[in-house]
Design a protein around this motif. Sequence first.
Motif, mmCIF file in Angstrom:
data_model
loop_
_atom_site.group_PDB
_atom_site.id
_atom_site.type_symbol
_atom_site.label_atom_id
_atom_site.label_comp_id
_atom_site.label_asym_id
_atom_site.label_seq_id
_atom_site.Cartn_x
_atom_site.Cartn_y
_atom_site.Cartn_z
ATOM 1 N N THR A 56 76.525 -17.275 103.837
ATOM 2 C CA THR A 56 76.269 -15.951 103.278
ATOM 3 C C THR A 56 76.768 -15.899 101.842
ATOM 4 O OG1 THR A 56 76.569 -14.969 105.465
ATOM 5 C CG2 THR A 56 76.671 -13.493 103.564
ATOM 6 N N THR A 57 75.965 -15.333 100.974
ATOM 7 C CA THR A 57 76.337 -15.261 99.558
ATOM 8 C C THR A 57 76.422 -13.817 99.094
ATOM 9 O OG1 THR A 57 74.019 -15.448 98.888
ATOM 10 C CG2 THR A 57 75.271 -17.484 99.053
ATOM 11 N N ASN A 58 77.186 -13.620 98.063
ATOM 12 C CA ASN A 58 77.283 -12.301 97.450
ATOM 13 C C ASN A 58 77.554 -12.487 95.965
ATOM 14 O OD1 ASN A 58 77.316 -9.555 97.195
ATOM 15 N ND2 ASN A 58 78.800 -9.205 98.823
ATOM 16 N N TYR A 59 77.095 -11.519 95.177
ATOM 17 C CA TYR A 59 77.163 -11.645 93.721
ATOM 18 C C TYR A 59 77.640 -10.353 93.088
ATOM 19 C CZ TYR A 59 74.177 -15.644 94.704
ATOM 20 O OH TYR A 59 73.671 -16.819 95.199
ATOM 21 N N ALA A 60 78.266 -10.512 91.951
ATOM 22 C CA ALA A 60 78.576 -9.348 91.140
ATOM 23 C C ALA A 60 77.265 -8.742 90.654
ATOM 24 C CB ALA A 60 79.437 -9.755 89.951
ATOM 25 N N ASP A 61 77.254 -7.437 90.512
ATOM 26 C CA ASP A 61 76.031 -6.758 90.078
ATOM 27 C C ASP A 61 75.538 -7.313 88.742
ATOM 28 O OD1 ASP A 61 76.934 -3.457 91.354
ATOM 29 O OD2 ASP A 61 75.977 -5.175 92.317
ATOM 30 N N SER A 62 76.454 -7.708 87.896
ATOM 31 C CA SER A 62 76.083 -8.150 86.549
ATOM 32 C C SER A 62 75.323 -9.480 86.547
ATOM 33 C CB SER A 62 77.333 -8.280 85.684
ATOM 34 O OG SER A 62 78.263 -9.182 86.270
ATOM 35 N N VAL A 63 75.379 -10.217 87.652
ATOM 36 C CA VAL A 63 74.709 -11.528 87.674
ATOM 37 C C VAL A 63 73.635 -11.625 88.758
ATOM 38 C CG1 VAL A 63 76.836 -12.587 86.815
ATOM 39 C CG2 VAL A 63 76.311 -12.690 89.270
ATOM 40 N N LYS A 64 73.472 -10.575 89.550
ATOM 41 C CA LYS A 64 72.470 -10.615 90.616
ATOM 42 C C LYS A 64 71.102 -10.899 90.056
ATOM 43 C CE LYS A 64 74.481 -7.712 94.221
ATOM 44 N NZ LYS A 64 74.495 -6.378 94.860
ATOM 45 N N GLY A 65 70.399 -11.803 90.725
ATOM 46 C CA GLY A 65 69.057 -12.160 90.298
ATOM 47 C C GLY A 65 69.018 -13.234 89.224
ATOM 48 N N ARG A 66 70.188 -13.564 88.654
ATOM 49 C CA ARG A 66 70.241 -14.579 87.609
ATOM 50 C C ARG A 66 71.055 -15.791 88.021
ATOM 51 N NH1 ARG A 66 72.767 -13.540 82.975
ATOM 52 N NH2 ARG A 66 74.237 -12.023 83.855
ATOM 53 N N PHE A 67 72.092 -15.574 88.815
ATOM 54 C CA PHE A 67 72.976 -16.656 89.242
ATOM 55 C C PHE A 67 72.762 -16.950 90.720
ATOM 56 C CE2 PHE A 67 76.705 -16.029 86.009
ATOM 57 C CZ PHE A 67 75.790 -16.027 84.964
ATOM 58 N N THR A 68 72.935 -18.211 91.075
ATOM 59 C CA THR A 68 72.835 -18.625 92.471
ATOM 60 C C THR A 68 73.970 -19.576 92.804
ATOM 61 O OG1 THR A 68 70.408 -18.453 92.396
ATOM 62 C CG2 THR A 68 71.382 -19.681 94.226
ATOM 63 N N ILE A 69 74.707 -19.237 93.845
ATOM 64 C CA ILE A 69 75.770 -20.128 94.324
ATOM 65 C C ILE A 69 75.235 -20.926 95.500
ATOM 66 C CG2 ILE A 69 76.749 -18.364 95.865
ATOM 67 C CD1 ILE A 69 79.527 -19.531 95.248
ATOM 68 N N ALA B 265 80.624 -14.736 92.149
ATOM 69 C CA ALA B 265 79.818 -15.027 93.343
ATOM 70 C C ALA B 265 80.691 -15.714 94.373
ATOM 71 C CB ALA B 265 78.632 -15.925 92.990
ATOM 72 N N PHE B 266 80.317 -15.571 95.627
ATOM 73 C CA PHE B 266 81.001 -16.339 96.655
ATOM 74 C C PHE B 266 80.026 -16.707 97.758
ATOM 75 C CE2 PHE B 266 81.400 -13.439 100.200
ATOM 76 C CZ PHE B 266 81.500 -12.175 99.659
ATOM 77 N N ILE B 267 80.422 -17.735 98.503
ATOM 78 C CA ILE B 267 79.628 -18.198 99.637
ATOM 79 C C ILE B 267 80.584 -18.430 100.802
ATOM 80 C CG2 ILE B 267 79.735 -20.609 98.827
ATOM 81 C CD1 ILE B 267 76.896 -20.965 100.025
ATOM 82 N N THR B 268 80.177 -17.944 101.971
ATOM 83 C CA THR B 268 81.026 -18.088 103.146
ATOM 84 C C THR B 268 80.720 -19.398 103.865
ATOM 85 O OG1 THR B 268 79.498 -17.047 104.696
ATOM 86 C CG2 THR B 268 80.928 -15.584 103.395
ATOM 87 N N THR B 269 81.495 -19.664 104.899
ATOM 88 C CA THR B 269 81.265 -20.877 105.690
ATOM 89 C C THR B 269 79.900 -20.818 106.384
ATOM 90 O OG1 THR B 269 82.452 -19.863 107.536
ATOM 91 C CG2 THR B 269 83.711 -21.305 106.075
#
Length: 115
Positions: A56-69, A49-53
């Motif tokens: 904005t966040t983005n996640y690997a497909d394998s963790v979408k809906g389960r992980f939150t940055i 996962a990553f978060i921009t300044t």
Amino acid sequence: QVQLVESGGGLVQTGGSLRLSCAASGIMLSSNAIAWYRQVPGKQRELVAFITTFGTTNYADSVKGRFTISRDNAKNTVYLQMNSLKPEDTADYYCKVVSGFSSYWGQGTQVTVSS
């Protein structure tokens, strides 16, 4: 000197939750993009996962809906909330800060999900 310290890893059962923290010193996380990666021995490090300044966040497909940055600018800390954990989430987790042409890594924290 930039220092990133991860914490929050541990052993959890399938379906459980953990919250990883990455506390920074020597750099303002609010001014940089931050990412969480994970690595299993013998495999390449994987972007989780990553978060921009801008937040904005983005996640690997394998963790979408389960992980939150998320990021707490006041504490200069970034978090990775991990829910509904699966055995395949078992890995060493690392935070990475990208600042211009430089990047910085923490030492990692181990997550083990038992089946």
